[in-house]
Design an enzyme around this catalytic site. Sequence first.
Site, PDB file in Angstrom:
ATOM      1  CG  ASN A 225      -0.342  -0.132   2.515  1.00 37.31           C
ATOM      2  OD1 ASN A 225       0.652  -0.851   2.670  1.00 37.31           O
ATOM      3  ND2 ASN A 225      -0.881   0.525   3.513  1.00 37.31           N
TER       4      ASN A 225
ATOM      5  CE  LYS B  84       7.705 -10.939   0.668  1.00 36.95           C
ATOM      6  NZ  LYS B  84       6.422 -10.824  -0.141  1.00 36.95           N
TER       7      LYS B  84
ATOM      8  N   GLY C  87       2.002  -5.298   7.775  1.00 34.62           N
ATOM      9  CA  GLY C  87       0.947  -6.010   7.068  1.00 34.62           C
ATOM     10  C   GLY C  87      -0.224  -6.304   7.976  1.00 34.62           C
ATOM     11  CB  SER C  88      -3.029  -8.650   7.595  1.00 32.00           C
ATOM     12  OG  SER C  88      -2.423  -9.941   7.573  1.00 32.00           O
TER      13      SER C  88
ATOM     14  CD  GLU D 142       2.235   0.119  10.896  1.00 26.40           C
ATOM     15  OE1 GLU D 142       1.609  -0.791  10.326  1.00 26.40           O
ATOM     16  OE2 GLU D 142       1.963   1.306  10.750  1.00 26.40           O
ATOM     17  CG  LEU D 143       0.903  -6.319  13.066  1.00 26.81           C
ATOM     18  CD1 LEU D 143       0.538  -7.416  14.046  1.00 26.81           C
ATOM     19  CD2 LEU D 143       1.570  -6.902  11.828  1.00 26.81           C
TER      20      LEU D 143
ATOM     21  CB  CYS E 107      -2.196   0.658   9.067  1.00 23.67           C
ATOM     22  SG  CYS E 107      -1.713  -0.772   8.092  1.00 23.67           S
TER      23      CYS E 107
END
Length: 453
Positions: free
Chosen positions: A130, A153, A205-206, A227-228, A261
């Site tokens: 994102n 990655k 990510g999630s 960091e979710l 987020c």
Amino acid sequence: MLETTNPTTGQALPPCPAMTLEQAHSAINSVAEGFTQWKEKSMAKRATMLQAVAATLRNNKAELAGLMALEMGKPIKEGLAEVEKSAGCAEYYANNGAKFLAPETLESDASHSYVQYPPLGTVLGILPWNAPVWLALRFLAPTLMAGNTCVLKADPNVPATANKLIECFYHAGVPKNVLVNLTVPNSVASKMIDHPLVKAVSFTGSSKAGQSIASQAAAGLKPAVLELGGSDPCILMADADLEKALNVITLSRMVNAGQSCISVKRLFVEQTIYDEVCEALRQRFSKLKCGDPTDESTNLGPLAREDLRDQLHLQVTQSIDAGARCLVGGDLPSRSGFFYPPTLLVDMKPGMAAFDEETFGPVLSVSPIKDIDQALELANNTEYGLGASIWTRNQTIIDQAINTLQSGQIAVNGIVKSDPRLPSGGIGKSGYGRELGPQGIREFVNVQQIWVA
């Protein structure tokens, strides 16, 4: 091959060659071998390279923004701003990294005792789609400045953007045995966490994926920064500057087509201004232009993937079925691509999907509140804890909110955002550890005690 789709058209993009598992291991081995030479470079030399990275990013700003528009649908004006912000992050750590990692004298029974901060080694960064340039820089800039080598990655949705970004680093003089990009599917990336020469992991990510990565990293006794997701609350009191607040709330929820987020997702409005606010937001949402992200007049591009759009629509329909009112949006467009309209859901309550879950798209949940106590109770009624904000002129209420809101960041009369100068991160299902600021550069170092008789 990494298969990607243009979210604006729904058409396939040229596939990107993917590394095999053996090639990925070889790339990590190469970067790990470069660690000794990189850590021995002076802070000044590392800083010079980061300054060169910043300049190279700016020189390639248009191409990077164009690739983001193509691969994940970011409006071109937002992409240009993202690259500029990323260049600023490189400059920030170039200018401040040595100060943040300077040895600190601590009194003890020694003749001299102090703490120093040497790097850990090779750090793996697993990143989302994102904000593919900004999220990479907030991992790479402090980690490289600290003397670590980096394995990036990037998400399989944005392979061309990631490859161009790494080219910028190489062009700026960062050696190829210091930084590498793994063009691998997520199934291969998970195996890289267990590589014996990977000393730490950074993941954005999630929450679901973060739990898996945290478990895997912990099994190898490797530190991790996560960091979710977030379901960020915003409280709007009647005495606030409503015009400014509503403009900022709209911007926060709609930036990157709502795929952020830390954007406002749940808005709590004092009852006396509730109807006025709902109508003002309806008008603002109705005026937003969805369309081609390469058109500079576009406010919202498409969502990055079809499954993400379908999941968002399911959350909207479930909330409406549970009693929410939809004032604007809420329908799947018939056009090609993965677009979703700005959607305003009001009369939201706990138990509704768009209240309880993270909504990763242009959907705002609005609920009435009778007073600040109820607002704070609802704001904290979440498993997430990334960002929170409040709009009011009342200092007593501001103090109460700051002392009560459970999140990694709190903004007062402003937007929740990430800033290179300030630490960013969450609690609960929003993760742990911090990126950015002086705290971020100390996540992947050895806090080493030195005691001299």
